[in-house]
Design a protein around this motif. Structure first.
Motif, PDB file in Angstrom:
ATOM      1  N   GLY A   1     -54.880  17.105  -2.667  1.00 36.76           N
ATOM      2  CA  GLY A   1     -56.033  16.220  -2.604  1.00 36.76           C
ATOM      3  C   GLY A   1     -56.505  15.954  -1.191  1.00 36.76           C
ATOM      4  N   THR A   2     -55.572  15.596  -0.306  1.00 34.98           N
ATOM      5  CA  THR A   2     -55.938  15.204   1.060  1.00 34.98           C
ATOM      6  C   THR A   2     -55.832  16.343   2.066  1.00 34.98           C
ATOM      7  OG1 THR A   2     -53.669  14.538   1.617  1.00 34.98           O
ATOM      8  CG2 THR A   2     -55.089  12.884   0.584  1.00 34.98           C
ATOM      9  N   GLY A   3     -55.080  17.383   1.715  1.00 39.30           N
ATOM     10  CA  GLY A   3     -54.877  18.483   2.652  1.00 39.30           C
ATOM     11  C   GLY A   3     -53.909  18.145   3.771  1.00 39.30           C
ATOM     12  N   GLU A   4     -53.168  17.053   3.616  1.00 36.13           N
ATOM     13  CA  GLU A   4     -52.242  16.614   4.657  1.00 36.13           C
ATOM     14  C   GLU A   4     -50.818  17.079   4.365  1.00 36.13           C
ATOM     15  OE1 GLU A   4     -52.544  12.406   4.840  1.00 36.13           O
ATOM     16  OE2 GLU A   4     -54.668  12.407   5.397  1.00 36.13           O
ATOM     17  N   ALA A   5     -50.075  17.359   5.435  1.00 41.93           N
ATOM     18  CA  ALA A   5     -48.663  17.696   5.300  1.00 41.93           C
ATOM     19  C   ALA A   5     -47.861  16.415   5.075  1.00 41.93           C
ATOM     20  CB  ALA A   5     -48.174  18.420   6.548  1.00 41.93           C
ATOM     21  N   GLN A   6     -46.621  16.575   4.654  1.00 45.61           N
ATOM     22  CA  GLN A   6     -45.744  15.429   4.440  1.00 45.61           C
ATOM     23  C   GLN A   6     -44.615  15.461   5.452  1.00 45.61           C
ATOM     24  OE1 GLN A   6     -43.735  15.142   0.610  1.00 45.61           O
ATOM     25  NE2 GLN A   6     -44.082  12.938   0.541  1.00 45.61           N
ATOM     26  N   GLY A   7     -44.038  14.289   5.729  1.00 38.59           N
ATOM     27  CA  GLY A   7     -42.946  14.199   6.688  1.00 38.59           C
ATOM     28  C   GLY A   7     -41.649  13.796   6.023  1.00 38.59           C
ATOM     29  N   LEU A   8     -40.629  13.572   6.851  1.00 40.62           N
ATOM     30  CA  LEU A   8     -39.303  13.238   6.341  1.00 40.62           C
ATOM     31  C   LEU A   8     -38.607  12.274   7.289  1.00 40.62           C
ATOM     32  CD1 LEU A   8     -36.882  13.797   4.372  1.00 40.62           C
ATOM     33  CD2 LEU A   8     -36.254  15.690   5.891  1.00 40.62           C
ATOM     34  N   PHE A   9     -38.036  11.211   6.732  1.00 38.84           N
ATOM     35  CA  PHE A   9     -37.146  10.322   7.470  1.00 38.84           C
ATOM     36  C   PHE A   9     -35.713  10.719   7.130  1.00 38.84           C
ATOM     37  CE2 PHE A   9     -40.150   6.367   7.557  1.00 38.84           C
ATOM     38  CZ  PHE A   9     -40.932   6.997   8.504  1.00 38.84           C
ATOM     39  N   VAL A  10     -34.901  11.028   8.135  1.00 39.10           N
ATOM     40  CA  VAL A  10     -33.475  11.290   7.933  1.00 39.10           C
ATOM     41  C   VAL A  10     -32.729  10.085   8.498  1.00 39.10           C
ATOM     42  CG1 VAL A  10     -31.550  12.844   8.358  1.00 39.10           C
ATOM     43  CG2 VAL A  10     -33.866  13.767   8.143  1.00 39.10           C
ATOM     44  N   ILE A  11     -32.104   9.320   7.608  1.00 35.92           N
ATOM     45  CA  ILE A  11     -31.583   8.005   7.979  1.00 35.92           C
ATOM     46  C   ILE A  11     -30.071   7.946   7.792  1.00 35.92           C
ATOM     47  CG2 ILE A  11     -31.748   5.529   7.517  1.00 35.92           C
ATOM     48  CD1 ILE A  11     -34.536   6.210   6.217  1.00 35.92           C
ATOM     49  N   GLU A  12     -29.393   7.479   8.821  1.00 35.74           N
ATOM     50  CA  GLU A  12     -27.948   7.288   8.753  1.00 35.74           C
ATOM     51  C   GLU A  12     -27.526   6.380   9.899  1.00 35.74           C
ATOM     52  OE1 GLU A  12     -23.962   9.991   7.970  1.00 35.74           O
ATOM     53  OE2 GLU A  12     -25.608  10.842   9.118  1.00 35.74           O
ATOM     54  N   ALA A  13     -26.417   5.674   9.711  1.00 45.43           N
ATOM     55  CA  ALA A  13     -25.915   4.801  10.770  1.00 45.43           C
ATOM     56  C   ALA A  13     -25.540   5.625  11.999  1.00 45.43           C
ATOM     57  CB  ALA A  13     -24.699   4.021  10.270  1.00 45.43           C
ATOM     58  N   ALA A  14     -25.550   4.986  13.158  1.00 48.10           N
ATOM     59  CA  ALA A  14     -25.189   5.663  14.402  1.00 48.10           C
ATOM     60  C   ALA A  14     -23.808   6.288  14.283  1.00 48.10           C
ATOM     61  CB  ALA A  14     -25.210   4.664  15.559  1.00 48.10           C
ATOM     62  N   GLY A  15     -23.680   7.526  14.775  1.00 46.62           N
ATOM     63  CA  GLY A  15     -22.396   8.213  14.711  1.00 46.62           C
ATOM     64  C   GLY A  15     -22.192   9.011  13.447  1.00 46.62           C
ATOM     65  N   GLY A  16     -23.218   9.071  12.602  1.00 46.91           N
ATOM     66  CA  GLY A  16     -23.077   9.784  11.339  1.00 46.91           C
ATOM     67  C   GLY A  16     -23.173  11.292  11.465  1.00 46.91           C
ATOM     68  N   GLY A  17     -23.791  11.763  12.534  1.00 44.17           N
ATOM     69  CA  GLY A  17     -23.909  13.207  12.729  1.00 44.17           C
ATOM     70  C   GLY A  17     -25.204  13.805  12.218  1.00 44.17           C
TER      71      GLY A  17
END
Length: 320
Positions: free
Chosen positions: A51-67
């Motif tokens: 519909g919009t022609g826009e790409a999608q993104g991604l949040f990769v979430i983890e506590a500090a030190g998770g790797g």
């Protein structure tokens, strides 16, 4: 084997990447961000909303030190569709950290530098920088722009600056040369989406659980044995070591690896034939500066030792 040879082996072990099911989860999300051909196979182009022609993104979430930083970098580096075919082709760009201070102009400059472009003045306008960046991404056929420590894009910025940052990131995912934006960070990263429902919808979320000494026992024991084999030192036999090590690592995968590497270094320096609890205890004393009773690897009541992060003490006023 000499001590020097073992220390060199420890350094090689530090460069080794240990894949887990987390890598499969990330690969699945990565492929969902890619466009598909008529047969349903992913291709090296960002998938765009019909519909919009826009790409999608991604949040990769983890506590500090998770790797998660190593995980994302390895996933991008090893993906068969994201291999560079030579100079002038950069399928993915990774910014090692958000700029400080995290302004939209500084972010645009940092990403622009990562593309290999240096001929830009700090006096260039913000709009000019981002226009040039979009042009560079088109020329390089870039698919992903990844920013580590993405939570720092919030920092102490004003609401206006945060909204401006969101608009710039959104712009990267729009129009000609649109890319998918991947932001890596801790839980605070989710607040970035809270300001705007449209931004929230533009980003998939991938959050990783803490490691468990029960659920992940086989995996963690296997990694421990592999790392010991790399250094030609016998693996530890203490039955409760994995549990203590997971607790000492705050249940975070990346810290589990780092704590093991440091203990291996101590064992190598001591000329030990087997990695033992005492090597972890010595490293803990060095890193944590804790008394014996609060050493996770020495205390009988190690599971009761509180390792939660403590808030920093308030700053004293000048002259006090």
């Amino acid at each position: 084997m000499s001590i020097e040879t073992r220390l060199a082996a420890v350094d090689r072990a530090a460069d080794k990447y240990f894949p887990t099911e987390r890598d499969d989860q990330f690969l699945l999300r990565l492929n969902r961000l890619l466009a598909r051909d008529r047969d349903g196979n992913p291709i090296a182009s960002p998938r765009k909303d019909r519909g919009t022609g826009e790409a999608q993104g991604l949040f990769v979430i983890e506590a500090a030190g998770g790797g998660n930083t190593s995980l994302v970098k390895n996933g991008l580096k090893e993906h068969p569709l994201l291999q560079s075919n030579g100079e002038g082709h950069m399928p993915w760009i990774m910014l090692d950290a958000a700029p400080s201070p995290a302004t939209t102009k500084a972010l645009g400059l940092d990403i622009l530098y990562k593309t290999g472009y240096r001929d830009v003045s700090n006096r260039e306008t913000e709009q000019g920088i981002w226009k040039l960046l979009k042009h560079r991404l088109v020329l390089l056929n870039t698919v992903f722009v990844c920013i580590d420590e993405g939570h720092d894009l919030l920092g102490a910025a004003s609401p206006f600056e945060i909204r401006n940052m969101q608009k710039r990131l959104k712009n990267l995912m729009q129009g000609e040369g649109a890319v998918s934006v991947i932001l890596i960070g801790i839980g605070e990263l989710q607040h970035l989406a809270a300001y705007d429902d449209q931004i929230n919808r533009r980003y998939q979320k991938l959050a990783f659980d803490d490691i468990s000494p029960v659920r992940d026992a086989r995996l963690l024991k296997g990694i421990l044995h592999t790392m010991c084999a790399e250094v030609a030192i016998d693996a530890p036999k203490e039955p409760d070591l994995i549990e203590r090590l997971v607790h000492a690592s705050r249940r975070r995968f990346g810290w589990f690896i780092k704590n093991t590497l440091r203990a291996l270094e101590i064992a190598a320096l001591a000329g030990a034939s087997r990695l033992e609890k005492v090597h972890f205890a010595e490293d803990w004393a060095i890193q944590e500066d804790a008394e014996v009773g609060k050493n996770v690897f020495l205390s009988r009541e190690w599971s009761k030792i509180d390792l939660s992060e403590k808030p920093l003490p308030p700053r004293s006023k000048k002259g006090c």
